[in-house]
Design a protein around this motif. Structure first.
Motif, PDB file in Angstrom:
ATOM      1  N   GLN A  18     -11.757  -7.925  15.903  1.00 35.91           N
ATOM      2  CA  GLN A  18     -11.319  -6.828  17.232  1.00 35.91           C
ATOM      3  C   GLN A  18     -10.048  -6.272  16.871  1.00 35.91           C
ATOM      4  N   THR A  19      -9.046  -7.100  16.383  1.00 36.20           N
ATOM      5  CA  THR A  19      -7.909  -6.426  16.062  1.00 36.20           C
ATOM      6  C   THR A  19      -7.897  -5.335  14.947  1.00 36.20           C
ATOM      7  N   LYS A  20      -8.615  -5.514  14.141  1.00 36.95           N
ATOM      8  CA  LYS A  20      -8.900  -4.337  12.965  1.00 36.95           C
ATOM      9  C   LYS A  20      -9.346  -3.165  13.633  1.00 36.95           C
ATOM     10  N   LYS A  21     -10.564  -3.386  14.197  1.00 33.76           N
ATOM     11  CA  LYS A  21     -11.035  -2.344  14.939  1.00 33.76           C
ATOM     12  C   LYS A  21     -10.131  -1.681  16.104  1.00 33.76           C
ATOM     13  N   THR A  22      -9.437  -2.245  16.904  1.00 31.93           N
ATOM     14  CA  THR A  22      -8.222  -1.743  17.720  1.00 31.93           C
ATOM     15  C   THR A  22      -7.377  -0.893  16.809  1.00 31.93           C
ATOM     16  N   ILE A  23      -6.780  -1.513  15.875  1.00 30.50           N
ATOM     17  CA  ILE A  23      -5.629  -0.846  15.264  1.00 30.50           C
ATOM     18  C   ILE A  23      -6.301   0.189  14.140  1.00 30.50           C
ATOM     19  N   GLU A  24      -7.358   0.073  13.625  1.00 31.63           N
ATOM     20  CA  GLU A  24      -8.109   1.108  12.848  1.00 31.63           C
ATOM     21  C   GLU A  24      -8.470   2.351  13.720  1.00 31.63           C
ATOM     22  N   GLY A  25      -8.549   2.056  14.974  1.00 37.72           N
ATOM     23  CA  GLY A  25      -8.834   3.284  15.854  1.00 37.72           C
ATOM     24  C   GLY A  25      -7.551   4.042  15.976  1.00 37.72           C
ATOM     25  N   LEU A  26      -6.313   3.624  15.659  1.00 37.03           N
ATOM     26  CA  LEU A  26      -5.060   4.338  15.842  1.00 37.03           C
ATOM     27  C   LEU A  26      -4.572   4.831  14.447  1.00 37.03           C
ATOM     28  N   THR A  27      -4.866   3.921  13.437  1.00 37.24           N
ATOM     29  CA  THR A  27      -4.352   4.328  12.215  1.00 37.24           C
ATOM     30  C   THR A  27      -5.267   3.718  11.208  1.00 37.24           C
ATOM     31  N   LYS A  28      -5.439   4.575   9.774  1.00 40.45           N
ATOM     32  CA  LYS A  28      -6.225   3.857   8.679  1.00 40.45           C
ATOM     33  C   LYS A  28      -5.233   3.123   7.581  1.00 40.45           C
ATOM     34  N   ASP A  29      -3.938   3.196   8.131  1.00 39.47           N
ATOM     35  CA  ASP A  29      -2.758   2.789   7.149  1.00 39.47           C
ATOM     36  C   ASP A  29      -2.428   1.366   7.169  1.00 39.47           C
ATOM     37  N   ALA A  30      -3.441   0.423   7.904  1.00 46.63           N
ATOM     38  CA  ALA A  30      -3.024  -0.992   7.971  1.00 46.63           C
ATOM     39  C   ALA A  30      -3.225  -1.608   6.768  1.00 46.63           C
ATOM     40  N   TYR A  31      -2.648  -2.752   6.301  1.00 49.93           N
ATOM     41  CA  TYR A  31      -2.913  -3.122   5.029  1.00 49.93           C
ATOM     42  C   TYR A  31      -3.461  -4.698   5.483  1.00 49.93           C
ATOM     43  N   ILE A  32      -4.717  -4.899   5.077  1.00 49.96           N
ATOM     44  CA  ILE A  32      -5.210  -6.289   5.456  1.00 49.96           C
ATOM     45  C   ILE A  32      -5.496  -7.123   4.378  1.00 49.96           C
ATOM     46  N   VAL A  33      -5.008  -8.374   4.659  1.00 51.10           N
ATOM     47  CA  VAL A  33      -5.466  -9.361   3.461  1.00 51.10           C
ATOM     48  C   VAL A  33      -6.680 -10.156   4.089  1.00 51.10           C
ATOM     49  N   GLU A  34      -7.723 -10.445   3.528  1.00 49.09           N
ATOM     50  CA  GLU A  34      -8.690 -11.345   4.007  1.00 49.09           C
ATOM     51  C   GLU A  34      -8.312 -12.729   3.274  1.00 49.09           C
ATOM     52  N   LEU A  35      -7.876 -13.538   4.019  1.00 54.70           N
ATOM     53  CA  LEU A  35      -7.443 -14.801   3.668  1.00 54.70           C
ATOM     54  C   LEU A  35      -8.517 -15.777   2.977  1.00 54.70           C
TER      55      LEU A  35
ATOM     56  N   GLU B 124     -10.717 -14.549   1.220  1.00 54.17           N
ATOM     57  CA  GLU B 124     -11.379 -13.828   0.405  1.00 54.17           C
ATOM     58  C   GLU B 124     -10.529 -13.656  -1.027  1.00 54.17           C
ATOM     59  N   THR B 125      -9.142 -14.463  -0.697  1.00 51.75           N
ATOM     60  CA  THR B 125      -8.278 -14.228  -1.719  1.00 51.75           C
ATOM     61  C   THR B 125      -7.727 -15.564  -2.223  1.00 51.75           C
ATOM     62  N   SER B 126      -7.475 -15.773  -3.591  1.00 52.06           N
ATOM     63  CA  SER B 126      -7.510 -17.366  -4.024  1.00 52.06           C
ATOM     64  C   SER B 126      -6.237 -18.096  -3.377  1.00 52.06           C
ATOM     65  N   ASP B 127      -5.347 -17.340  -3.107  1.00 44.23           N
ATOM     66  CA  ASP B 127      -4.054 -17.860  -2.470  1.00 44.23           C
ATOM     67  C   ASP B 127      -4.154 -17.762  -1.141  1.00 44.23           C
ATOM     68  N   GLY B 128      -5.190 -17.539  -0.383  1.00 43.40           N
ATOM     69  CA  GLY B 128      -5.296 -17.280   1.000  1.00 43.40           C
ATOM     70  C   GLY B 128      -4.886 -18.235   2.018  1.00 43.40           C
ATOM     71  N   GLY B 129      -5.009 -19.736   1.450  1.00 45.93           N
ATOM     72  CA  GLY B 129      -4.606 -20.824   2.304  1.00 45.93           C
ATOM     73  C   GLY B 129      -3.129 -20.979   2.126  1.00 45.93           C
ATOM     74  N   GLU B 130      -2.596 -20.716   1.066  1.00 49.47           N
ATOM     75  CA  GLU B 130      -1.030 -20.669   0.708  1.00 49.47           C
ATOM     76  C   GLU B 130      -0.247 -19.535   1.805  1.00 49.47           C
ATOM     77  N   ILE B 131      -1.020 -18.363   1.598  1.00 50.24           N
ATOM     78  CA  ILE B 131      -0.432 -17.340   2.429  1.00 50.24           C
ATOM     79  C   ILE B 131      -0.622 -17.665   3.927  1.00 50.24           C
ATOM     80  N   GLN B 132      -1.443 -18.200   4.427  1.00 48.25           N
ATOM     81  CA  GLN B 132      -1.564 -18.684   5.853  1.00 48.25           C
ATOM     82  C   GLN B 132      -0.677 -19.641   6.288  1.00 48.25           C
ATOM     83  N   GLU B 133      -0.387 -20.739   5.362  1.00 45.45           N
ATOM     84  CA  GLU B 133       0.862 -21.790   5.376  1.00 45.45           C
ATOM     85  C   GLU B 133       2.049 -20.991   5.618  1.00 45.45           C
TER      86      GLU B 133
END
Length: 104
Positions: free
Chosen positions: A32-49, A51-60
């Motif tokens: 829902q957040t991505k859809k809302t923001i992408e409705g205003l700009t395509k310039d959002a940088y999104i990291v799918e935690l 789907e990335t090997s260090d996602g858990g560490e990034i979230q921490e």
């Protein structure tokens, strides 16, 4: 304890990208957040935690930095916005588009 490397990576992502979203691919609130923001700009940088090997560490590291343990975790213009409810609140108050334009 979060590694300094993870903290540095998160700080770099926030600094380098005017709109940064930490997300998980299966999360309905993230969608829902991505859809809302992408409705205003395509310039959002999104990291799918999830789907990335260090996602858990990034979230921490994000949790340590912001006090927010959940996703989505949204930053606009280097400032922590919060999660989906915060993004939707900004949108309903007609503030989201202004914040995005100011950041870009």
């Amino acid at each position: 304890m979060v590694s300094q490397q993870a903290k540095d990576k998160v700080e770099k992502l926030i600094k380098e990208h005017p709109i940064f979203i930490a997300s998980k691919s299966y999360c309905p609130y993230c969608a829902q957040t991505k859809k809302t923001i992408e409705g205003l700009t395509k310039d959002a940088y999104i990291v799918e935690l999830d789907e990335t090997s260090d996602g858990g560490e990034i979230q921490e590291a994000l949790a340590e930095l912001t006090g927010q343990k959940t996703v989505p975790n949204v930053f606009i213009g280097g400032k922590h916005i919060g999660g989906n409810s915060d993004v939707q609140q900004l949108k309903s108050n007609d503030e989201l588009e202004d914040k995005i334009k100011a950041a870009l």
